[in-house]
Motif scaffolding. Sequence first.
Motif, PDB file in Angstrom:
ATOM      1  N   ASP A  69     -24.771 -36.369 -24.719  1.00  0.00           N
ATOM      2  CA  ASP A  69     -26.066 -35.713 -24.506  1.00  0.00           C
ATOM      3  C   ASP A  69     -26.443 -35.738 -23.021  1.00  0.00           C
ATOM      4  O   ASP A  69     -26.989 -34.756 -22.498  1.00  0.00           O
ATOM      5  N   VAL A  70     -26.154 -36.850 -22.354  1.00  0.00           N
ATOM      6  CA  VAL A  70     -26.410 -36.936 -20.915  1.00  0.00           C
ATOM      7  C   VAL A  70     -25.581 -35.893 -20.177  1.00  0.00           C
ATOM      8  O   VAL A  70     -26.079 -35.184 -19.290  1.00  0.00           O
ATOM      9  N   ARG A  71     -24.315 -35.763 -20.533  1.00  0.00           N
ATOM     10  CA  ARG A  71     -23.464 -34.765 -19.901  1.00  0.00           C
ATOM     11  C   ARG A  71     -23.993 -33.348 -20.157  1.00  0.00           C
ATOM     12  O   ARG A  71     -23.951 -32.486 -19.278  1.00  0.00           O
ATOM     13  N   GLN A  72     -24.491 -33.118 -21.362  1.00  0.00           N
ATOM     14  CA  GLN A  72     -25.038 -31.796 -21.688  1.00  0.00           C
ATOM     15  C   GLN A  72     -26.194 -31.447 -20.764  1.00  0.00           C
ATOM     16  O   GLN A  72     -26.259 -30.342 -20.211  1.00  0.00           O
ATOM     17  N   VAL A  73     -27.098 -32.396 -20.570  1.00  0.00           N
ATOM     18  CA  VAL A  73     -28.264 -32.149 -19.721  1.00  0.00           C
ATOM     19  C   VAL A  73     -27.838 -31.919 -18.272  1.00  0.00           C
ATOM     20  O   VAL A  73     -28.276 -30.955 -17.619  1.00  0.00           O
ATOM     21  N   LEU A  74     -26.963 -32.774 -17.766  1.00  0.00           N
ATOM     22  CA  LEU A  74     -26.595 -32.707 -16.353  1.00  0.00           C
ATOM     23  C   LEU A  74     -25.733 -31.493 -16.025  1.00  0.00           C
ATOM     24  O   LEU A  74     -25.705 -31.044 -14.870  1.00  0.00           O
ATOM     25  N   ALA A  75     -25.048 -30.958 -17.027  1.00  0.00           N
ATOM     26  CA  ALA A  75     -24.134 -29.832 -16.775  1.00  0.00           C
ATOM     27  C   ALA A  75     -24.797 -28.467 -16.923  1.00  0.00           C
ATOM     28  O   ALA A  75     -24.146 -27.443 -16.696  1.00  0.00           O
ATOM     29  N   ASP A  76     -26.080 -28.432 -17.254  1.00  0.00           N
ATOM     30  CA  ASP A  76     -26.719 -27.154 -17.583  1.00  0.00           C
ATOM     31  C   ASP A  76     -28.013 -26.961 -16.795  1.00  0.00           C
ATOM     32  O   ASP A  76     -29.116 -27.103 -17.339  1.00  0.00           O
ATOM     33  N   PRO A  77     -27.907 -26.612 -15.499  1.00  0.00           N
ATOM     34  CA  PRO A  77     -29.128 -26.447 -14.695  1.00  0.00           C
ATOM     35  C   PRO A  77     -29.970 -25.264 -15.125  1.00  0.00           C
ATOM     36  O   PRO A  77     -31.163 -25.209 -14.791  1.00  0.00           O
ATOM     37  N   ALA A  78     -29.385 -24.320 -15.857  1.00  0.00           N
ATOM     38  CA  ALA A  78     -30.167 -23.158 -16.296  1.00  0.00           C
ATOM     39  C   ALA A  78     -31.223 -23.562 -17.317  1.00  0.00           C
ATOM     40  O   ALA A  78     -32.341 -23.038 -17.311  1.00  0.00           O
ATOM     41  N   ARG A  79     -30.887 -24.489 -18.203  1.00  0.00           N
ATOM     42  CA  ARG A  79     -31.840 -24.919 -19.239  1.00  0.00           C
ATOM     43  C   ARG A  79     -32.533 -26.232 -18.899  1.00  0.00           C
ATOM     44  O   ARG A  79     -33.577 -26.541 -19.476  1.00  0.00           O
ATOM     45  N   PHE A  80     -31.942 -27.003 -17.980  1.00  0.00           N
ATOM     46  CA  PHE A  80     -32.535 -28.283 -17.569  1.00  0.00           C
ATOM     47  C   PHE A  80     -32.705 -28.243 -16.050  1.00  0.00           C
ATOM     48  O   PHE A  80     -31.797 -28.588 -15.301  1.00  0.00           O
ATOM     49  N   SER A  81     -33.864 -27.818 -15.593  1.00  0.00           N
ATOM     50  CA  SER A  81     -34.096 -27.575 -14.174  1.00  0.00           C
ATOM     51  C   SER A  81     -34.379 -28.869 -13.421  1.00  0.00           C
ATOM     52  O   SER A  81     -35.140 -29.729 -13.882  1.00  0.00           O
ATOM     53  N   SER A  82     -33.752 -28.984 -12.243  1.00  0.00           N
ATOM     54  CA  SER A  82     -34.030 -30.125 -11.364  1.00  0.00           C
ATOM     55  C   SER A  82     -35.277 -29.898 -10.515  1.00  0.00           C
ATOM     56  O   SER A  82     -35.778 -30.839  -9.888  1.00  0.00           O
ATOM     57  N   ALA A  83     -35.762 -28.675 -10.463  1.00  0.00           N
ATOM     58  CA  ALA A  83     -36.949 -28.349  -9.665  1.00  0.00           C
ATOM     59  C   ALA A  83     -38.194 -28.774 -10.434  1.00  0.00           C
ATOM     60  O   ALA A  83     -39.029 -27.953 -10.826  1.00  0.00           O
ATOM     61  N   THR A  84     -38.313 -30.068 -10.643  1.00  0.00           N
ATOM     62  CA  THR A  84     -39.382 -30.634 -11.460  1.00  0.00           C
ATOM     63  C   THR A  84     -40.525 -31.098 -10.582  1.00  0.00           C
ATOM     64  O   THR A  84     -40.339 -32.001  -9.757  1.00  0.00           O
ATOM     65  N   PRO A  85     -41.710 -30.493 -10.721  1.00  0.00           N
ATOM     66  CA  PRO A  85     -42.840 -30.959  -9.909  1.00  0.00           C
ATOM     67  C   PRO A  85     -43.267 -32.352 -10.341  1.00  0.00           C
ATOM     68  O   PRO A  85     -43.377 -32.650 -11.522  1.00  0.00           O
ATOM     69  N   LEU A  86     -43.461 -33.223  -9.370  1.00  0.00           N
ATOM     70  CA  LEU A  86     -43.888 -34.589  -9.641  1.00  0.00           C
ATOM     71  C   LEU A  86     -45.202 -34.856  -8.918  1.00  0.00           C
ATOM     72  O   LEU A  86     -45.613 -34.075  -8.066  1.00  0.00           O
ATOM     73  N   PRO A  87     -45.890 -35.947  -9.257  1.00  0.00           N
ATOM     74  CA  PRO A  87     -47.108 -36.277  -8.506  1.00  0.00           C
ATOM     75  C   PRO A  87     -46.830 -36.289  -7.012  1.00  0.00           C
ATOM     76  O   PRO A  87     -45.810 -36.793  -6.556  1.00  0.00           O
ATOM     77  N   GLY A  88     -47.750 -35.728  -6.268  1.00  0.00           N
ATOM     78  CA  GLY A  88     -47.524 -35.568  -4.837  1.00  0.00           C
ATOM     79  C   GLY A  88     -46.955 -34.195  -4.530  1.00  0.00           C
ATOM     80  O   GLY A  88     -46.604 -33.907  -3.391  1.00  0.00           O
ATOM     81  N   ALA A  89     -46.832 -33.337  -5.549  1.00  0.00           N
ATOM     82  CA  ALA A  89     -46.304 -31.996  -5.325  1.00  0.00           C
ATOM     83  C   ALA A  89     -47.223 -31.237  -4.385  1.00  0.00           C
ATOM     84  O   ALA A  89     -48.361 -31.607  -4.164  1.00  0.00           O
ATOM     85  N   GLY A  90     -46.729 -30.150  -3.867  1.00  0.00           N
ATOM     86  CA  GLY A  90     -47.465 -29.419  -2.860  1.00  0.00           C
ATOM     87  C   GLY A  90     -46.950 -29.745  -1.478  1.00  0.00           C
ATOM     88  O   GLY A  90     -47.315 -29.110  -0.512  1.00  0.00           O
ATOM     89  N   GLN A  91     -46.058 -30.772  -1.409  1.00  0.00           N
ATOM     90  CA  GLN A  91     -45.464 -31.135  -0.128  1.00  0.00           C
ATOM     91  C   GLN A  91     -44.138 -30.408   0.019  1.00  0.00           C
ATOM     92  O   GLN A  91     -43.069 -30.995   0.005  1.00  0.00           O
ATOM     93  N   ASP A  92     -44.181 -29.105   0.115  1.00  0.00           N
ATOM     94  CA  ASP A  92     -42.953 -28.319   0.153  1.00  0.00           C
ATOM     95  C   ASP A  92     -42.047 -28.739   1.299  1.00  0.00           C
ATOM     96  O   ASP A  92     -40.824 -28.697   1.202  1.00  0.00           O
ATOM     97  N   ASP A  93     -42.653 -29.144   2.430  1.00  0.00           N
ATOM     98  CA  ASP A  93     -41.826 -29.551   3.558  1.00  0.00           C
ATOM     99  C   ASP A  93     -41.069 -30.840   3.250  1.00  0.00           C
ATOM    100  O   ASP A  93     -39.948 -31.046   3.699  1.00  0.00           O
TER     101      ASP A  93
END
Length: 380
Positions: A40-64
């Motif tokens: 299951d871990v491999r499934q998540v890590l191998a599929d950026p289309a369905r599991f996006s790494s661009a996850t906003p976290l607290p402190g977001a808005g700091q694009d730089d």
Amino acid sequence: MRRNGLDPIEELARARDGEGIVRVETPFGLPAYLVCRKEDVRQVLADPARFSSATPLPGAGQDDVTAGQLIRLDPPDHTRLRRLLTPEFTVRRMNRLEPRITEIVQTALDNLERAGKPADLVAHFALPVPSLVICELLGVPYADRGEFHERAARILDTSLPVDQRVAAQREDHDYMAGLVARARADPGEDMLGMLVREHGDDLTSDELTGIAGLLLLAGHETTANMLGLGTLALLWHPDQLALLREDPELIEPAVEELLRWLSVVQSLPPRTTTTDVEIGGHRVPAGSLVICSIPAANRDPALIDAPETLDITRGTTGHVAFGHGAHHCLGAPLARMELRIALPALLRRFPRLALAGPDERVEFRAFSLVYGVRALQVTW
């Protein structure tokens, strides 16, 4: 993500061997699905289309601050930046560093011996070796190591309030931005200078800053904790230590087994589901946070027989200590080389290496995203 000494907590094993995926609360106070099984871990890590790494976290808005941070990017941005960096981290390119890494290791061993026994292995050996290697590789002043070690500790400490961790990220960004500005004005022969000379028009200063900051953080924190924790694991398993002493050729499988068994990176940055998905037979709605437990996956009985046993004769096991898929650790060849050089050198220099004090006095980094020991008093 708590640990019990060198082992993951029992709740992780129960979750993996039971449902395989459980609901948890992240250190940021957000609900998430924790994935524990190897497949299951491999499934998540191998599929950026369905599991996006661009996850906003607290402190977001700091694009730089987040620009250039490969671990938080999806294709095509991730692909573009990684393509620029990959040539610098090939096994062939890393092999050129072997003589210099050997020198750095020997100097650290000299300093450890000079400190006199008992001495802190972390302060005199485990931390200085990868810190100096990555500083020289990137062109970061080694004299600044105290500052970036302290900032790294705050960034990774999940027990701290979110605003303090975000402030540490901002301080780190500002420091690296100054190095990037100097590299743009006068590019040296290090990796930062190379990126400026060869790709300066293709990369913004914020991207260069993010790349350099990530490489600096990952380049010293993970290997330093592997050296400290790996030494402790061998001292606590004298049969395995004896095998390695008797047959130095076992160092390559030993490194792989230590990487698997220790799994110092407790979890990778959370992914966000872009659509409804199924993980291990469980439906996970779109927009959910998903976290992969690396220690649980690396001790999955589906990965290897007797996964709870440390056995340095196993060899490569398909572990996910360096991640999997597009985000597989770029610096894996460098980390492996440092471990293959440093651990045998330590054992050769100090044939009677032992802990100085009772086992229960070892203090672990219980709340750090990169697990390890705060100090390791040794004698010889």
